[in-house]
Design an enzyme around this catalytic site. Structure first.
Site, PDB file in Angstrom:
ATOM      1  N   HIS A 259      12.737 -24.884  22.285  1.00 31.75           N
ATOM      2  CA  HIS A 259      11.469 -24.900  21.558  1.00 31.75           C
ATOM      3  C   HIS A 259      10.361 -24.642  22.562  1.00 31.75           C
ATOM      4  O   HIS A 259      10.438 -25.116  23.696  1.00 31.75           O
ATOM      5  CB  HIS A 259      11.264 -26.270  20.882  1.00 31.75           C
ATOM      6  CG  HIS A 259      10.254 -26.231  19.790  1.00 31.75           C
ATOM      7  ND1 HIS A 259       8.908 -26.305  20.039  1.00 31.75           N
ATOM      8  CD2 HIS A 259      10.401 -26.116  18.444  1.00 31.75           C
ATOM      9  CE1 HIS A 259       8.269 -26.236  18.880  1.00 31.75           C
ATOM     10  NE2 HIS A 259       9.135 -26.114  17.901  1.00 31.75           N
ATOM     11  N   ASP A 313      15.766 -26.852  13.244  1.00 32.93           N
ATOM     12  CA  ASP A 313      16.673 -25.962  12.519  1.00 32.93           C
ATOM     13  C   ASP A 313      18.138 -26.258  12.787  1.00 32.93           C
ATOM     14  O   ASP A 313      19.003 -25.775  12.073  1.00 32.93           O
ATOM     15  CB  ASP A 313      16.372 -24.502  12.893  1.00 32.93           C
ATOM     16  CG  ASP A 313      15.098 -24.026  12.237  1.00 32.93           C
ATOM     17  OD1 ASP A 313      14.778 -24.542  11.157  1.00 32.93           O
ATOM     18  OD2 ASP A 313      14.426 -23.153  12.805  1.00 32.93           O
TER      19      ASP A 313
HETATM   20  N1  ACO Z   1      19.966 -20.849  24.008  1.00 30.13           N
HETATM   21  C1  ACO Z   1      20.148 -20.497  25.283  1.00 30.13           C
HETATM   22  N2  ACO Z   1      19.134 -20.359  26.171  1.00 30.13           N
HETATM   23  C2  ACO Z   1      17.914 -20.626  25.749  1.00 30.13           C
HETATM   24  C3  ACO Z   1      17.639 -21.028  24.434  1.00 30.13           C
HETATM   25  C4  ACO Z   1      18.734 -21.140  23.550  1.00 30.13           C
HETATM   26  N3  ACO Z   1      18.558 -21.478  22.290  1.00 30.13           N
HETATM   27  N4  ACO Z   1      16.326 -21.208  24.287  1.00 30.13           N
HETATM   28  C5  ACO Z   1      15.777 -20.948  25.466  1.00 30.13           C
HETATM   29  N5  ACO Z   1      16.720 -20.582  26.367  1.00 30.13           N
HETATM   30  C6  ACO Z   1      16.539 -20.203  27.761  1.00 30.13           C
HETATM   31  C7  ACO Z   1      16.164 -18.720  27.853  1.00 30.13           C
HETATM   32  O1  ACO Z   1      17.290 -17.885  27.957  1.00 30.13           O
HETATM   33  C8  ACO Z   1      15.314 -18.730  29.099  1.00 30.13           C
HETATM   34  O2  ACO Z   1      16.172 -18.802  30.208  1.00 30.13           O
HETATM   35  P1  ACO Z   1      15.744 -18.185  31.645  1.00 30.13           P
HETATM   36  O3  ACO Z   1      14.550 -18.982  32.071  1.00 30.13           O
HETATM   37  O4  ACO Z   1      16.940 -18.401  32.489  1.00 30.13           O
HETATM   38  O5  ACO Z   1      15.414 -16.752  31.390  1.00 30.13           O
HETATM   39  C9  ACO Z   1      14.555 -20.040  29.010  1.00 30.13           C
HETATM   40  O6  ACO Z   1      15.395 -20.898  28.256  1.00 30.13           O
HETATM   41  C10 ACO Z   1      13.215 -19.908  28.327  1.00 30.13           C
HETATM   42  O7  ACO Z   1      13.436 -19.310  27.052  1.00 30.13           O
HETATM   43  P2  ACO Z   1      12.313 -18.546  26.234  1.00 30.13           P
HETATM   44  O8  ACO Z   1      12.931 -17.874  25.069  1.00 30.13           O
HETATM   45  O9  ACO Z   1      11.482 -17.714  27.147  1.00 30.13           O
HETATM   46  O10 ACO Z   1      11.405 -19.787  25.820  1.00 30.13           O
HETATM   47  P3  ACO Z   1      10.477 -19.898  24.603  1.00 30.13           P
HETATM   48  O11 ACO Z   1       9.616 -21.063  24.833  1.00 30.13           O
HETATM   49  O12 ACO Z   1       9.813 -18.605  24.295  1.00 30.13           O
HETATM   50  O13 ACO Z   1      11.578 -20.181  23.482  1.00 30.13           O
HETATM   51  C11 ACO Z   1      12.468 -20.250  21.351  1.00 30.13           C
HETATM   52  C12 ACO Z   1      11.425 -20.813  22.312  1.00 30.13           C
HETATM   53  C13 ACO Z   1      12.038 -18.833  20.915  1.00 30.13           C
HETATM   54  C14 ACO Z   1      12.482 -21.167  20.138  1.00 30.13           C
HETATM   55  C15 ACO Z   1      13.866 -20.204  22.023  1.00 30.13           C
HETATM   56  O14 ACO Z   1      14.220 -21.472  22.487  1.00 30.13           O
HETATM   57  C16 ACO Z   1      14.922 -19.638  21.083  1.00 30.13           C
HETATM   58  O15 ACO Z   1      15.001 -18.411  20.937  1.00 30.13           O
HETATM   59  N6  ACO Z   1      15.756 -20.532  20.470  1.00 30.13           N
HETATM   60  C17 ACO Z   1      16.780 -20.106  19.548  1.00 30.13           C
HETATM   61  C18 ACO Z   1      16.178 -19.790  18.191  1.00 30.13           C
HETATM   62  C19 ACO Z   1      15.739 -21.049  17.467  1.00 30.13           C
HETATM   63  O16 ACO Z   1      16.465 -22.025  17.362  1.00 30.13           O
HETATM   64  N7  ACO Z   1      14.513 -20.956  16.900  1.00 30.13           N
HETATM   65  C20 ACO Z   1      13.955 -22.054  16.083  1.00 30.13           C
HETATM   66  C21 ACO Z   1      12.787 -22.672  16.794  1.00 30.13           C
HETATM   67  S1  ACO Z   1      12.143 -24.005  15.829  1.00 30.13           S
HETATM   68  C22 ACO Z   1      11.227 -23.263  14.668  1.00 30.13           C
HETATM   69  O17 ACO Z   1      10.755 -22.169  14.761  1.00 30.13           O
HETATM   70  C23 ACO Z   1      11.014 -23.999  13.389  1.00 30.13           C
END
Ligand code: ACO
Length: 383
Positions: A259, A313
């Site tokens: 998140h 979620d």
């Molecule tokens: N699985 C694996 N790795 C992850 C995940 C995940 N679910 N989420 C973040 N990471 C890792 C990324 O790969 C990244 O790694 P790195 O630093 O080695 O490159 C790091 O964590 C940062 O990730 P970002 O995507 O840049 O972080 P951001 O703050 O933008 O992410 C997000 C938030 C988009 C929700 C992300 O965690 C994600 O895509 N999760 C999966 C989708 C999800 O569950 N969305 C629902 C969110 S809740 C809602 O909207 C109601």
């Protein structure tokens, strides 16, 4: 030269008194009240009132609000005709977005800042979204929509319009709390896109249809659906370590985790998990809850210290799945609840409006020559 913040991460885009989140302590408050308290004592309609009017309603106010919502639950036959004309294999979020945009044509808004108009649009939207979602779900199966029943509560009525069965009290309570937990969450992609639309002084129907479109993607509300698909792909608990390792090594996201704000487990996921456990059948060899718990443990050991933990979620999809709701309806249900928060932000935006018009950093060419068409070579449009 300006600084550039991809995804506007950490940039405040508004001042708001609607909700508060502390991603390190795992706190979420609506109008100052912790969500755990609302989950225990409130109802979705009472919470929607709180979000919209900044105070808990008196008996009289809640009664009037509820009666107004119930009065406006029906949808025009032409909205039903619109839903009938959409492809049945299309995503229900697209149907919802189209129907909500169409509502704006039936109920034109002349002055978005006028209080009575605002109240009535809020009532209509909160009232009609469940009817639209249930109607499309039935129409695509070839069944007629079921009209709302005034003797049923908000949550009961939705499940009844969807399944033709009145759910028991325990299930209704769980569903209602799920709506409370989804009703609002500070600044996020769908709220922001609605606020951008509101800042042009577009009508609330247009604002909410913008937010619905933004909520649909798998990185936002669409993740609940993706979680169930992902868990269904995993054969058994023993495959989980390899599954996680494989995904992480390919830099793929594991749905329902991570998140932008929460670095601890999402407080909404904590409440949801209890319900998922309550609904779980321990004798089910394909229990999604059992798989989810094992996946959470594995993720905690591999990426927990990086702050990647279950979000709302992760468990909501499992609850709806156990309730027999079709997977592609999870995000429309999210929208049915979040409409309360979106409307609160929309009205806050109208109140102190400033048109959203951010800047950009241009990194393209200048003084590019215009090439006559006969001189252009495919894939190489200049030189
Ligand atoms: N699985 C694996 N790795 C992850 C995940 C995940 N679910 N989420 C973040 N990471 C890792 C990324 O790969 C990244 O790694 P790195 O630093 O080695 O490159 C790091 O964590 C940062 O990730 P970002 O995507 O840049 O972080 P951001 O703050 O933008 O992410 C997000 C938030 C988009 C929700 C992300 O965690 C994600 O895509 N999760 C999966 C989708 C999800 O569950 N969305 C629902 C969110 S809740 C809602 O909207 C109601």
């Amino acid at each position: 030269m300006h600084d550039f913040f991809p995804g506007l991460a950490g940039i405040p885009a508004a001042k708001s008194s609607i909700s508060f989140v502390d991603g390190h302590e795992g706190i979420l408050e609506y109008r100052g009240i912790r969500i755990e308290e609302l989950a225990e004592h409130s109802s979705f309609l009472e919470t929607a009132f709180l979000l919209l009017f900044n105070h808990l309603p008196t008996n009289f106010e809640l009664d009037q609000f509820t009666r107004n919502i119930f009065h406006h639950r029906r949808i025009k036959y032409r909205i039903i005709d619109l839903l009938k004309s959409l492809p049945e294999q299309g995503h229900p979020m697209d149907a919802l977005q189209a129907a909500v945009a169409a509502l704006g044509m039936f109920y034109p808004v002349h002055d978005v800042r006028e209080e009575t108009t605002r109240y009535l649009t809020a009532i209509r939207l909160i009232a009609k979204l469940p009817t639209i979602v249930a109607a499309f779900a039935r129409l695509r199966r070839g069944d007629e929509p079921i009209p709302p029943r005034d003797d049923l509560t908000y949550a009961e009525n939705f499940l009844y319009m969807l399944t033709e069965q009145v759910p028991d009290l325990a299930l209704t309570k769980i569903f209602d709390v799920c709506l409370i937990l989804h009703a609002e969450h500070t600044m996020n992609a769908s709220t922001f896109s609605g606020m951008v639309t509101a800042s042009t002084l577009a009508a609330p129907y247009t604002v909410i249809s913008s937010s619905i479109g933004t909520l649909e993607g798998p990185l936002h509300g669409g993740a609940n659906e993706a979680v169930v698909h992902m868990l269904e792909e995993i054969n058994s608990e023993k495959d989980i370590p390899l599954f996680v390792e494989d995904k992480l090594s390919k830099k793929e996201k594991i749905m329902g985790f991570g998140h932008r704000i929460y670095k601890v487990k999402d407080p909404r996921a904590i409440v949801m998990q209890k319900f998922a456990q309550q609904l779980d059948n321990p004798n089910d060899t394909r229990s999604l809850y059992t798989l989810a718990r094992a996946l959470e443990r594995e993720m905690e050991s591999q990426v927990g210290p990086k702050g990647i933990r279950p979000n709302i979620d992760f468990y909501s999809g499992i609850i709806y799945h156990r309730m027999g709701i079709e997977t592609d309806l999870f995000t429309p249900i999210f929208a049915m609840a979040r409409v309360a928060g979106w409307l609160a932000h929309c009205f806050e935006q109208y109140q102190e409006n400033h048109l959203f018009r951010p800047d950009q950093i241009y990194d393209g060419p200048h003084r590019r020559p215009y090439q006559p068409i006969e001189e252009r070579i495919k894939g190489q449009c200049e030189e």
